[in-house]
Design a protein around this motif. Structure first.
Motif, mmCIF file in Angstrom:
data_model
loop_
_atom_site.group_PDB
_atom_site.id
_atom_site.type_symbol
_atom_site.label_atom_id
_atom_site.label_comp_id
_atom_site.label_asym_id
_atom_site.label_seq_id
_atom_site.Cartn_x
_atom_site.Cartn_y
_atom_site.Cartn_z
ATOM 1 N N VAL A 218 -0.494 2.663 2.650
ATOM 2 C CA VAL A 218 -1.394 2.505 3.800
ATOM 3 C C VAL A 218 -2.681 1.811 3.368
ATOM 4 O O VAL A 218 -3.193 0.919 4.058
ATOM 5 N N GLY A 219 -3.206 2.215 2.209
ATOM 6 C CA GLY A 219 -4.469 1.657 1.734
ATOM 7 C C GLY A 219 -4.400 0.167 1.473
ATOM 8 O O GLY A 219 -5.345 -0.576 1.768
ATOM 9 N N ASN A 220 -3.270 -0.291 0.938
ATOM 10 C CA ASN A 220 -3.138 -1.717 0.652
ATOM 11 C C ASN A 220 -3.033 -2.528 1.938
ATOM 12 O O ASN A 220 -3.617 -3.610 2.046
ATOM 13 N N VAL A 221 -2.299 -2.003 2.917
ATOM 14 C CA VAL A 221 -2.219 -2.671 4.220
ATOM 15 C C VAL A 221 -3.613 -2.753 4.837
ATOM 16 O O VAL A 221 -4.022 -3.795 5.369
ATOM 17 N N LEU A 222 -4.352 -1.654 4.765
ATOM 18 C CA LEU A 222 -5.712 -1.612 5.307
ATOM 19 C C LEU A 222 -6.614 -2.627 4.609
ATOM 20 O O LEU A 222 -7.381 -3.352 5.252
ATOM 21 N N LEU A 223 -6.513 -2.702 3.285
ATOM 22 C CA LEU A 223 -7.335 -3.627 2.502
ATOM 23 C C LEU A 223 -7.069 -5.079 2.903
ATOM 24 O O LEU A 223 -8.003 -5.849 3.167
ATOM 25 N N LYS A 224 -5.776 -5.461 2.939
ATOM 26 C CA LYS A 224 -5.423 -6.848 3.256
ATOM 27 C C LYS A 224 -5.821 -7.200 4.691
ATOM 28 O O LYS A 224 -6.267 -8.321 4.979
#
Length: 341
Positions: A234-240
């Motif tokens: 989830v965090g990587n999707v949010l970051l990108k």
């Protein structure tokens, strides 16, 4: 280390714009931040991008052999290429020849190399990549972790992320009592899957974490939270997504400025404001993400990093070293273990 000067090992071969932009940013950091930089990579390629009249006697170049390519599987690649730039840079930290390492190369390889060469801090099960986001409150930032190190997380991993994030937020970002949130699909404690519900309970029962509840997607940039924890998927999707939104907003601002003489005058008047907008929204201004939980300061920069981003990554690494983030995380976690035993 005995010297008071912070020494940063920089993977000069990692990233889309290596080694040119990496070296330029590193040299600027050396001049403006007063740090020592160790440029790790192919000496010939590094020397070829040095500015004219550079005194090479004042620059330490540490030779390496090759780099980890983006299409390579991280773990097998770092084992197959022990003398690659990221491995050599990590070894410098392990050998106490450097205080921190920075790489804009393969993020998975950087994490794998850090785990194998530096190891985890005692008591930490999984490291987490922490990224700093701007918020709606001027001059306030929020630390999100994990943004890519762990696709799946147990509740106790999220609790550890909260502890590490709180220490970093307090001692580096200057937040006196960091407010922690758990990224979820609703504010109520009962919302989310089983792991989220159990993580919520663990965070709420931990007296050493100022947990103020679940954070929905709309709350991430509100400024109400100082630290938000989530799994790396989830965090990587949010970051990108956040990076893309920032780029879109900056492009819209450029396109909507008036054209011609009127536009030139307006832009000149608004220039300080536009500069501040860019500083708050552009991911390059933050330098990179800190890999928390490994036994060494490791900054993972964006693959497309240019010189300003590398400069900011060095600044971030220096702040983490100066504020003894590793020692503080270790001390905090050991005290928690003593209290629970």
């Amino acid at each position: 280390m005995g010297s008071t000067c912070v020494r940063i090992a920089i993977d000069a071969m990692g990233g889309d714009r290596a080694p040119g932009e990496i070296v330029t940013g590193a040299l600027r950091a050396r001049e403006e931040l007063g740090v020592e930089v160790l440029l790790v990579g192919d000496p010939q390629q590094i020397e070829a991008v040095l500015p004219p009249k550079t005194n090479t006697a004042q620059i330490e170049i540490v030779p390496s052999e090759g780099a980890i390519e983006m299409e390579e599987e991280p773990l097998s690649a770092i084992r197959r290429k022990p003398k690659s730039s990221i491995n050599v840079a990590m070894d410098l930290v392990k050998q106490k020849r450097a205080d921190a390492v920075i790489s804009a190369g393969h993020s998975g390889a950087a994490m794998a190399s850090a785990l194998l060469r530096l190891g985890r801090l005692k008591g930490i099960d999984r490291p987490a990549i922490g990224a700093v986001f701007p918020t709606m409150v001027a001059s306030k930032q929020v630390l999100i972790l994990d943004v890519g190190a762990n696709v799946d997380c147990r509740p106790k991993f999220l609790e550890q992320f909260a502890i590490m994030g709180s220490v970093y937020s307090q001692y580096v970002l200057g937040i006196n009592e960091p407010k922690v949130g758990l990224l979820n699909i609703g504010e109520e404690d009962c919302k989310g899957n089983d792991a989220a519900v159990r993580a919520n309970q663990m965070l709420r029962e931990n007296p050493n974490i100022d947990f103020i509840g679940n954070a929905e997607g709309r709350d991430v940039l509100s400024g109400d939270f100082d630290v938000i924890v989530c799994d790396g998927f989830v965090g990587n999707v949010l970051l990108k997504f956040a990076e893309a939104v920032g780029e879109v907003m900056l492009q819209i601002i450029r396109e909507e400025l008036p054209q011609g003489i009127r536009g030139q005058i307006g832009t000149a008047i608004l220039k300080p404001n536009l500069r501040r907008i860019k500083q708050r929204m552009d991911h390059a201004e933050h330098g990179g993400a800190l890999l928390l939980g490994v036994d060494g300061i490791c900054i993972i920069s964006h693959g497309s990093s240019q010189a300003p981003s590398i400069f900011n990554a060095v600044r971030m690494a220096k702040e983490a070293v100066d504020n003894q983030v590793l020692d503080r995380i270790q001390s905090q976690y050991q005290s928690l273990q003593r209290e629970s035993s």
